[in-house]
Design an enzyme around this catalytic site. Sequence first.
Site, PDB file in Angstrom:
ATOM      1  CG  ASN A  13      38.768-105.173  26.324  1.00  0.00           C
ATOM      2  OD1 ASN A  13      38.605-104.227  25.545  1.00  0.00           O
ATOM      3  ND2 ASN A  13      37.872-106.138  26.463  1.00  0.00           N
ATOM      4  CD1 TRP A  14      42.100 -99.638  28.285  1.00  0.00           C
ATOM      5  CD2 TRP A  14      42.142 -97.784  27.021  1.00  0.00           C
ATOM      6  NE1 TRP A  14      43.315 -99.017  28.486  1.00  0.00           N
ATOM      7  CE2 TRP A  14      43.364 -97.875  27.726  1.00  0.00           C
ATOM      8  CE3 TRP A  14      41.941 -96.703  26.157  1.00  0.00           C
ATOM      9  CZ2 TRP A  14      44.378 -96.921  27.596  1.00  0.00           C
ATOM     10  CZ3 TRP A  14      42.950 -95.752  26.021  1.00  0.00           C
ATOM     11  CH2 TRP A  14      44.153 -95.865  26.742  1.00  0.00           C
ATOM     12  CE  LYS A  15      35.375-105.212  29.148  1.00  0.00           C
ATOM     13  NZ  LYS A  15      34.448-106.081  29.835  1.00  0.00           N
ATOM     14  CG  HIS A 103      35.613-109.595  24.787  1.00  0.00           C
ATOM     15  ND1 HIS A 103      34.423-109.435  25.461  1.00  0.00           N
ATOM     16  CD2 HIS A 103      36.593-109.377  25.704  1.00  0.00           C
ATOM     17  CE1 HIS A 103      34.683-109.133  26.725  1.00  0.00           C
ATOM     18  NE2 HIS A 103      35.989-109.083  26.898  1.00  0.00           N
ATOM     19  CD  GLU A 105      32.128-107.094  27.370  1.00  0.00           C
ATOM     20  OE1 GLU A 105      32.733-106.252  26.692  1.00  0.00           O
ATOM     21  OE2 GLU A 105      32.279-107.218  28.599  1.00  0.00           O
ATOM     22  CD  GLU A 175      38.376-112.259  28.795  1.00  0.00           C
ATOM     23  OE1 GLU A 175      38.962-111.466  29.528  1.00  0.00           O
ATOM     24  OE2 GLU A 175      37.582-111.901  27.911  1.00  0.00           O
ATOM     25  N   GLY A 181      33.438-108.481  34.438  1.00  0.00           N
ATOM     26  CA  GLY A 181      32.743-107.273  34.865  1.00  0.00           C
ATOM     27  C   GLY A 181      31.811-107.487  36.045  1.00  0.00           C
ATOM     28  CB  SER A 221      36.592-109.838  38.251  1.00  0.00           C
ATOM     29  OG  SER A 221      35.292-109.547  37.744  1.00  0.00           O
ATOM     30  N   GLY A 242      39.801-105.957  31.988  1.00  0.00           N
ATOM     31  CA  GLY A 242      38.825-104.966  31.530  1.00  0.00           C
ATOM     32  C   GLY A 242      38.801-103.770  32.460  1.00  0.00           C
ATOM     33  N   GLY A 243      37.834-103.755  33.374  1.00  0.00           N
ATOM     34  CA  GLY A 243      37.587-102.601  34.237  1.00  0.00           C
ATOM     35  C   GLY A 243      38.833-102.020  34.894  1.00  0.00           C
TER      36      GLY A 243
HETATM   37  C1  PEP Z   1      37.380-108.308  29.737  1.00  0.00           C
HETATM   38  O1  PEP Z   1      36.804-107.353  29.263  1.00  0.00           O
HETATM   39  O2  PEP Z   1      37.947-109.086  28.977  1.00  0.00           O
HETATM   40  C2  PEP Z   1      37.386-108.485  31.187  1.00  0.00           C
HETATM   41  C3  PEP Z   1      38.001-109.518  31.674  1.00  0.00           C
HETATM   42  O3  PEP Z   1      36.734-107.529  31.952  1.00  0.00           O
HETATM   43  P1  PEP Z   1      36.828-107.347  33.556  1.00  0.00           P
HETATM   44  O4  PEP Z   1      38.301-107.376  33.911  1.00  0.00           O
HETATM   45  O5  PEP Z   1      36.203-106.015  33.813  1.00  0.00           O
HETATM   46  O6  PEP Z   1      36.093-108.480  34.177  1.00  0.00           O
END
Ligand code: PEP
Length: 260
Positions: A13-15, A103, A105, A175, A181, A221, A242-243
Amino acid sequence: MPEPARRPLISGNWKMNINHLETIQVVQKLAYRLTPADTGAADVSIHPPFTSLRSAQTVIDSDELPISLGAQNCHWEASGAFTGEISPVMLAKLNVRYVIVGHSERRQMMGEDDVMVSRKAGAVFANGMVPIVCVGETLDEREAGTTAAVVSGQVAASLDGLSPAQVGAMVLAYEPIWAIGTGRNATPEDAQEVAGIIRALIGERWGAPAAATVRLQYGGSVRPDNAAELLAAPDVDGALVGGASLDPDGLAAIVAAISQ
Ligand code: PEP
């Protein structure tokens, strides 16, 4: 060899990162890093911003890369006066296969609720794509001991109206919000406990065949150094990343945690 009942899915997930020009390089580099053993062991999807979808689709389709295209969100209507929204019909036209819905966010910052999430999930299926529905508790909810109740409530309401066949074909991402994040991941035991609760609930509501095939991702993470232990949990069928997915080497290393 027969396909496993639940083929792992690693989704990046590049956000709101990586523009349409950078996308071409990132996708090519990811494809170069993925070995045949990696793509034999797991499905891999990337979820760029909407403005990068066409670039990603062009590279993936023209070079026949072993990567599925994903989106981060969509509206539930096919068209209409919804300024700033993207329709599932438009995503399907771009050969999008997976769409993240709900999600945390978007739930927290854009006010998305379970009713909207269930409409979106239904619209994604109606357009021949697969929803990745996200659920997870806040830190306060975890500390209050309400994780199971919160997540079960989200699953029941977010999947409301889906058929057993649809639930069996979809992806759910557990999640924990406190792990997204933050660099603070759940333990494999935490991930397994909640994934097990979700699978049991699906069995009760949608039947054993749906529970046997629904894919449950863990997200929060996930990095190359912790992926192997998280992905070893028996009810965890992949990761929403994500990251770490912004670096193609990082995402490929997470996929390699399955193939090795
Ligand atoms: C996400 O955006 O779904 C996520 C899990 O982010 P991260 O891996 O950065 O915690």
